[in-house]
Design a protein around this motif. Structure first.
Motif, mmCIF file in Angstrom:
data_model
loop_
_atom_site.group_PDB
_atom_site.id
_atom_site.type_symbol
_atom_site.label_atom_id
_atom_site.label_comp_id
_atom_site.label_asym_id
_atom_site.label_seq_id
_atom_site.Cartn_x
_atom_site.Cartn_y
_atom_site.Cartn_z
ATOM 1 N N PRO A 73 0.848 -1.312 0.025
ATOM 2 C CA PRO A 73 0.049 -0.042 0.079
ATOM 3 C C PRO A 73 0.977 1.206 0.060
ATOM 4 O O PRO A 73 1.967 1.121 0.630
ATOM 5 N N ARG A 74 0.377 2.278 -0.655
ATOM 6 C CA ARG A 74 1.219 3.532 -0.845
ATOM 7 C C ARG A 74 0.678 4.493 0.127
ATOM 8 O O ARG A 74 -0.522 4.622 0.413
ATOM 9 N N ARG A 75 1.729 5.555 0.530
ATOM 10 C CA ARG A 75 1.060 6.536 1.341
ATOM 11 C C ARG A 75 0.985 7.727 0.539
ATOM 12 O O ARG A 75 -0.199 8.500 0.815
ATOM 13 N N THR A 76 1.763 7.797 -0.578
ATOM 14 C CA THR A 76 1.083 8.962 -1.498
ATOM 15 C C THR A 76 1.382 8.474 -2.783
ATOM 16 O O THR A 76 2.099 7.576 -2.869
ATOM 17 N N LEU A 77 0.862 9.068 -3.825
ATOM 18 C CA LEU A 77 1.046 8.599 -5.334
ATOM 19 C C LEU A 77 0.858 9.803 -6.003
ATOM 20 O O LEU A 77 -0.256 10.470 -6.236
ATOM 21 N N ALA A 118 0.669 18.277 -5.414
ATOM 22 C CA ALA A 118 1.226 17.974 -4.510
ATOM 23 C C ALA A 118 0.560 18.050 -3.084
ATOM 24 O O ALA A 118 0.612 17.658 -2.329
ATOM 25 N N GLU A 119 -0.299 19.151 -3.234
ATOM 26 C CA GLU A 119 -1.259 19.699 -2.024
ATOM 27 C C GLU A 119 -2.228 18.572 -1.774
ATOM 28 O O GLU A 119 -2.532 18.239 -0.615
ATOM 29 N N ALA A 120 -2.757 18.060 -2.912
ATOM 30 C CA ALA A 120 -3.912 17.188 -2.804
ATOM 31 C C ALA A 120 -3.294 15.976 -2.180
ATOM 32 O O ALA A 120 -3.955 14.936 -1.793
ATOM 33 N N GLU A 121 -1.856 15.490 -2.319
ATOM 34 C CA GLU A 121 -1.376 14.202 -1.678
ATOM 35 C C GLU A 121 -0.761 14.645 -0.333
ATOM 36 O O GLU A 121 -0.330 13.568 0.271
ATOM 37 N N GLY A 122 -0.875 15.945 -0.064
ATOM 38 C CA GLY A 122 -0.343 16.103 1.300
ATOM 39 C C GLY A 122 0.949 16.112 1.634
ATOM 40 O O GLY A 122 1.851 15.829 2.305
ATOM 41 N N CYS A 123 1.896 16.385 0.177
ATOM 42 C CA CYS A 123 3.295 16.518 0.023
ATOM 43 C C CYS A 123 3.715 18.090 0.191
ATOM 44 O O CYS A 123 2.931 19.052 -0.231
ATOM 45 N N ARG A 124 4.955 18.373 0.513
ATOM 46 C CA ARG A 124 5.535 19.499 0.488
ATOM 47 C C ARG A 124 5.927 19.841 -1.042
ATOM 48 O O ARG A 124 6.011 18.911 -1.795
ATOM 49 N N PHE A 125 5.817 21.260 -1.331
ATOM 50 C CA PHE A 125 6.121 21.534 -2.539
ATOM 51 C C PHE A 125 7.095 23.053 -2.448
ATOM 52 O O PHE A 125 7.054 23.642 -1.754
ATOM 53 N N ALA A 126 8.021 22.820 -3.459
ATOM 54 C CA ALA A 126 9.000 23.840 -3.544
ATOM 55 C C ALA A 126 9.277 24.034 -4.985
ATOM 56 O O ALA A 126 9.386 23.320 -5.880
ATOM 57 N N ILE A 127 9.842 25.310 -5.336
ATOM 58 C CA ILE A 127 10.301 25.815 -6.577
ATOM 59 C C ILE A 127 11.832 25.812 -6.658
ATOM 60 O O ILE A 127 12.228 26.566 -5.884
ATOM 61 N N ILE A 128 12.274 24.976 -7.566
ATOM 62 C CA ILE A 128 13.689 25.486 -7.692
ATOM 63 C C ILE A 128 14.180 26.000 -8.877
ATOM 64 O O ILE A 128 13.693 25.491 -9.927
ATOM 65 N N LEU A 129 14.592 27.342 -8.904
ATOM 66 C CA LEU A 129 15.001 28.162 -9.841
ATOM 67 C C LEU A 129 16.285 27.918 -10.280
ATOM 68 O O LEU A 129 17.319 28.392 -9.770
ATOM 69 N N ASN A 130 16.519 26.969 -11.330
ATOM 70 C CA ASN A 130 17.802 26.586 -11.813
ATOM 71 C C ASN A 130 18.494 27.648 -12.793
ATOM 72 O O ASN A 130 17.767 28.462 -13.193
ATOM 73 N N ALA A 241 -7.652 14.709 -13.410
ATOM 74 C CA ALA A 241 -9.069 14.452 -13.557
ATOM 75 C C ALA A 241 -9.282 13.301 -12.378
ATOM 76 O O ALA A 241 -10.575 13.422 -12.045
ATOM 77 N N HIS A 242 -8.267 12.926 -11.568
ATOM 78 C CA HIS A 242 -8.424 11.892 -10.643
ATOM 79 C C HIS A 242 -8.958 12.492 -9.299
ATOM 80 O O HIS A 242 -9.371 11.803 -8.254
ATOM 81 N N CYS A 243 -8.717 13.814 -9.416
ATOM 82 C CA CYS A 243 -8.908 14.529 -7.911
ATOM 83 C C CYS A 243 -10.329 14.693 -7.743
ATOM 84 O O CYS A 243 -10.768 15.400 -8.622
ATOM 85 N N SER A 244 -10.828 14.594 -6.440
ATOM 86 C CA SER A 244 -12.159 15.026 -6.511
ATOM 87 C C SER A 244 -12.376 16.577 -6.228
ATOM 88 O O SER A 244 -11.381 17.172 -6.315
ATOM 89 N N GLU A 245 -13.787 17.072 -6.523
ATOM 90 C CA GLU A 245 -13.830 18.527 -6.382
ATOM 91 C C GLU A 245 -13.206 19.055 -5.043
ATOM 92 O O GLU A 245 -12.813 20.088 -4.819
ATOM 93 N N ASP A 246 -13.705 18.564 -4.031
ATOM 94 C CA ASP A 246 -13.271 18.884 -2.512
ATOM 95 C C ASP A 246 -11.774 18.845 -2.415
ATOM 96 O O ASP A 246 -11.236 19.719 -1.966
ATOM 97 N N ALA A 247 -11.184 17.741 -2.925
ATOM 98 C CA ALA A 247 -9.800 17.739 -2.841
ATOM 99 C C ALA A 247 -9.015 18.971 -3.691
ATOM 100 O O ALA A 247 -8.012 19.493 -3.263
ATOM 101 N N ILE A 248 -9.646 19.384 -4.806
ATOM 102 C CA ILE A 248 -9.230 20.483 -5.587
ATOM 103 C C ILE A 248 -9.137 21.554 -4.806
ATOM 104 O O ILE A 248 -8.201 22.501 -4.691
#
Length: 309
Positions: A73-77, A118-130, A241-248
């Motif tokens: 089982p996965r924690r996030t995907l 990222a937010e819908a999966e409960g993950c942190r998000f960051a922008i890397i400006l290369n 498309a896999h995200c529910s409206e509430d999750a979005i």
């Protein structure tokens, strides 16, 4: 459209099976780093499973080689989807790193979709400006100050000069780098982990049977307990498309404190009266382009679930 967030097939515990981590993926062929220390190339048995780098799997040896027979089982995907198909990117990640650069036109609409995923999966998000050494970098930092105001790290770095600003960001995390082609994701990883790419390259070449392709993903171990980073192919689209409206709706961090104050519990923040989100836009407290993106994603989600399509 099926939703692969939770693994459908999990093999029973069996002493005859080896356990490991998917570190390379190309179509239905995978490189698996086994817990006992060696790495094997595997095929995936059965059509009920779909896998990604970061998946924990069970592997069986056979006369024709190793095969994956189960997935934990996965924690996030993290994955993208439209009404008809889905593409897995990485499993069990804790952090999504969106890579941008000043010498490639940045699709900000696409960037916002990465944030929502990222937010819908409960993950942190960051922008890397290369490529922060290029002339256009300061303007890009100024352009992305808006995302910093939302609480997302914006980290300037030059992969060819000094990647030390990225090191604390990935320490202890299970990250995936995503971005448009040409942003320098692979160069960043090669600079963070010198020599690692050669080993992964050999595995990926075996999976691809020598054919040139940019559709493979690869996972690289980082120093520390269970820390790694996934390099994904360049992305030109990112459906949700896999995200529910509430999750979005819940994935827009600036809207979270406003939504409870809407008049209607099922408010979609479009035409409803006494909508706190629309009032915040009118008052200049919320960026209108973010609410426009919200409406676009909600329309896509409804269309994907329309039985008449």
């Amino acid at each position: 459209m099926t939703q692969p967030r939770r693994s459908k097939t999990v093999a029973p515990v069996d002493d005859a099976l080896s356990r490991g981590l998917v570190i390379a993926a190309h179509r239905r062929h995978y490189g698996v780093e086994l817990d006992r220390g060696d790495t094997v190339t595997c095929v995936l048995k059965g059509r009920a499973m779909t896998l990604a780098c970061g998946d924990r799997v069970q592997v069986a040896d056979g006369p024709d080689g190793a095969s994956i027979v189960g997935v934990d089982p996965r924690r996030t995907l993290l994955y993208r989807s439209d009404a008809f198909r889905e593409k897995l990117i990485a499993a069990n990640v804790t952090q999504v790193l969106g890579v941008v650069a000043p010498d490639v036109p940045v699709d900000e609409h696409l960037l916002n979709r990465w944030i929502i995923a990222a937010e819908a999966e409960g993950c942190r998000f960051a922008i890397i400006l290369n490529k922060s050494d290029l002339d256009g970098a300061p303007a890009l930092v100024k352009r992305f100050a808006f995302y910093a105001s939302l609480g997302y790290d914006v980290v300037p770095v030059s992969a060819k000069r000094d990647v030390s600003p990225v090191a604390p960001l990935v320490a202890g995390q299970r990250s995936v780098m995503i971005g448009q082609s040409g942003m320098g994701k692979s160069t960043l990883i090669n600079a963070l982990l010198p020599g690692a790419a050669a080993r992964i390259g050999e595995i990926s070449a075996a999976l691809r049977s020598g054919r040139h392709t940019t559709t493979s993903t690869a996972l690289y171990r980082l120093p520390g307990d269970d820390a790694w980073i996934v390099d994904s192919p360049g992305l030109q689209s990112f459906g949700l498309a896999h995200c529910s409206e509430d999750a979005i709706i819940g994935a827009f961090v600036e809207l979270r404190p406003l939504v409870p104050h809407c008049r209607f519990r099922d408010c979609r923040h479009d035409r409803e009266p006494d909508c706190a989100v629309r009032a915040a836009v009118a008052g200049g407290l919320v960026a209108p382009q973010r609410v426009a993106l919200l409406q676009t994603l909600l329309r896509e989600a409804r269309a994907a679930r329309d039985p008449s399509r």
